[in-house]
Design an enzyme around this catalytic site. Sequence first.
Site, short mmCIF file in Angstrom:
data_model
loop_
_atom_site.label_atom_id
_atom_site.label_comp_id
_atom_site.label_asym_id
_atom_site.label_seq_id
_atom_site.Cartn_x
_atom_site.Cartn_y
_atom_site.Cartn_z
N TYR A 192 37.08 23.81 97.31
CA TYR A 192 36.27 23.70 96.09
C TYR A 192 37.06 22.73 95.45
CZ TYR A 192 31.38 24.26 97.79
OH TYR A 192 30.63 23.94 98.64
N ARG A 221 19.36 30.54 98.01
CA ARG A 221 17.98 29.72 97.66
C ARG A 221 16.85 29.74 97.34
NH1 ARG A 221 21.86 25.23 97.63
NH2 ARG A 221 24.06 25.70 97.06
N ASP A 229 25.90 29.59 89.70
CA ASP A 229 26.60 28.61 90.78
C ASP A 229 27.89 29.50 90.87
OD1 ASP A 229 25.75 26.30 92.68
OD2 ASP A 229 27.86 26.34 92.44
N ARG A 276 14.97 23.34 95.01
CA ARG A 276 14.11 21.71 94.70
C ARG A 276 12.53 21.73 95.67
NH1 ARG A 276 19.57 18.22 95.49
NH2 ARG A 276 19.83 20.67 96.65
N ARG A 332 13.19 21.91 86.51
CA ARG A 332 14.58 20.91 86.47
C ARG A 332 14.66 19.62 85.55
NH1 ARG A 332 17.36 16.54 89.99
NH2 ARG A 332 18.94 17.86 90.71
O1 CP3 Z 1 20.07 31.81 95.89
C1 CP3 Z 1 19.69 31.39 95.05
O2 CP3 Z 1 18.71 30.69 94.79
C2 CP3 Z 1 20.77 31.55 93.25
C3 CP3 Z 1 21.51 29.94 92.88
C4 CP3 Z 1 22.70 30.26 93.72
C5 CP3 Z 1 22.21 28.22 93.11
N1 CP3 Z 1 23.67 28.16 93.90
C6 CP3 Z 1 22.08 27.94 92.81
C7 CP3 Z 1 22.02 26.32 93.40
C8 CP3 Z 1 23.75 30.09 94.25
C9 CP3 Z 1 23.38 31.64 94.74
C10 CP3 Z 1 24.52 29.15 94.94
C11 CP3 Z 1 26.02 29.12 95.78
C12 CP3 Z 1 26.67 28.50 95.76
N2 CP3 Z 1 26.75 27.38 95.61
C13 CP3 Z 1 27.59 27.82 97.29
C14 CP3 Z 1 27.19 30.15 98.29
C15 CP3 Z 1 26.28 29.18 99.04
C16 CP3 Z 1 26.04 28.13 99.89
O3 CP3 Z 1 24.96 27.67 99.80
O4 CP3 Z 1 26.34 28.16 100.75
C17 CP3 Z 1 28.22 27.42 97.00
C18 CP3 Z 1 28.72 26.82 98.38
C19 CP3 Z 1 27.81 26.25 95.89
C20 CP3 Z 1 27.62 24.69 95.97
C21 CP3 Z 1 27.40 23.87 95.26
N3 CP3 Z 1 26.40 24.23 94.37
C22 CP3 Z 1 26.30 22.79 96.19
C23 CP3 Z 1 26.66 22.60 97.51
C24 CP3 Z 1 25.73 22.44 94.94
C25 CP3 Z 1 24.49 21.37 95.61
C26 CP3 Z 1 23.86 21.46 97.04
C27 CP3 Z 1 22.83 20.27 97.32
O5 CP3 Z 1 21.88 21.39 97.79
O6 CP3 Z 1 22.94 19.79 95.93
C28 CP3 Z 1 24.70 22.89 94.14
C29 CP3 Z 1 24.49 23.10 93.29
C30 CP3 Z 1 22.95 23.54 93.62
N4 CP3 Z 1 23.22 25.32 93.40
C31 CP3 Z 1 21.73 23.58 93.42
C32 CP3 Z 1 21.42 24.93 93.16
C33 CP3 Z 1 19.67 25.51 93.60
C34 CP3 Z 1 20.76 22.09 93.29
C35 CP3 Z 1 20.81 22.03 92.33
C36 CP3 Z 1 19.67 20.30 92.04
O7 CP3 Z 1 19.88 19.73 92.34
O8 CP3 Z 1 18.95 20.61 91.81
#
Ligand code: CP3
Length: 357
Positions: free
Chosen positions: A155, A28, A78, A32, A41
């Site tokens: 999920y 990540r 994602d 944000r 965003r």
């Molecule tokens: O790592 C990186 O910078 C690359 C991008 C990336 C994202 N998601 C961007 C994202 C990667 C590799 C993921 C993987 C991902 N997505 C996982 C596995 C890794 C982990 O964190 O355990 C999982 C479980 C997801 C599912 C997911 N996507 C969730 C649970 C959420 C909400 C989380 C939150 O913090 O709100 C997302 C959304 C998401 N994916 C965001 C980002 C930057 C937040 C988006 C936003 O609101 O701007």
Amino acid sequence: MTSPVKNDRFLRALRREPVDCTPVWLMRQAGRYLPEYRATRARAGSFLAMAKNPDIACEVTLQPLRRFDLDAAILFSDILTVPDAMGLGLYFVEGEGPKFERPITGMADVARLGVPDMEADLGYVMDAVRVIRRELDGSVPLIGFSGSPWTLACYMVQGGGSKDFAKIKAMALNEPATLHKLLEVVTDAVIAYLAAQRAAGAQALQVFDTWGGVLSPAMYREFSLRYLQRIASELERGQGDARTPLILFGKGTGQYVAELAATGTDGVGVDWTISLEQAARLAGGRVALQGNLDPTTLYGNPEAIEREVARTLDSYRDGNNGSREGHIFNLGHGMSPDMNPEHVAVLVEAVHRYSAR
Ligand code: CP3
């Protein structure tokens, strides 16, 4: 062809070759906590709008690399793009995380699933990989990724995030054949997805088994590890310097490092609930290890961050016959939105300085 990237520390470490200092990237790293991410965003309208636009996905992928001396880029996308392409209807509710309109409830739903067409249904991801490779211009390698079959199934069955995983665990207990059929088709899709990212230009691939650690050991082996084994053995990755290495990251799965190393993966990622010393002993030099600083260390002050970075680097060395080779520094899980970007700079600089020889 020799190394396709100027900074190849990350790829060399994955091959357990000597490096001038330990490579570092952060799960990540785009997100944000960066004001420029929040600005992009706001302009794009939503997270999904960003992920589905290859030029915006490229822009946010590069944002952390402009600020910090990171040794790899990770595709901005994602893990839930795959179930979305399988027809489940991904959407995000502000403050609640991801949800699916049509979750999997039983065998009838599973029977309808198929492997998506990678260019037709997930072409925006492959386009993002191609645009990012072009813009990186060989500076650092690009990591592509997928969720693990188990984590994606969590999920897909829960219909979103969960605290107790009640629905999918009930399915594992009461209808194991249904869950295995789901995991089989999701594994087929994951292998095709990773292969397509590799064909589009991804130079390393990571599988996120975020929820592997919520299973008992017996259930982990049956419902998660078995499918990670399929990915590691069936995913074509090439040979030598041209090989596209695979990293299997799991949260709460450090106790399985020896079994993960035996899958034939190139690297294993662990969280902070196992010491790297112990993880390295379990790995026995068969794979590279990635990790494993507790992300909340970034809430500490710069002195605390430097101290914990040094402790993490030395822990790996102590378990790896006194050598830092084969270590990729990372957090044990992703960054949070309220983290201080200046602390990330401290972390990255400390990793490189302390590990340099
Ligand atoms: O790592 C990186 O910078 C690359 C991008 C990336 C994202 N998601 C961007 C994202 C990667 C590799 C993921 C993987 C991902 N997505 C996982 C596995 C890794 C982990 O964190 O355990 C999982 C479980 C997801 C599912 C997911 N996507 C969730 C649970 C959420 C909400 C989380 C939150 O913090 O709100 C997302 C959304 C998401 N994916 C965001 C980002 C930057 C937040 C988006 C936003 O609101 O701007």
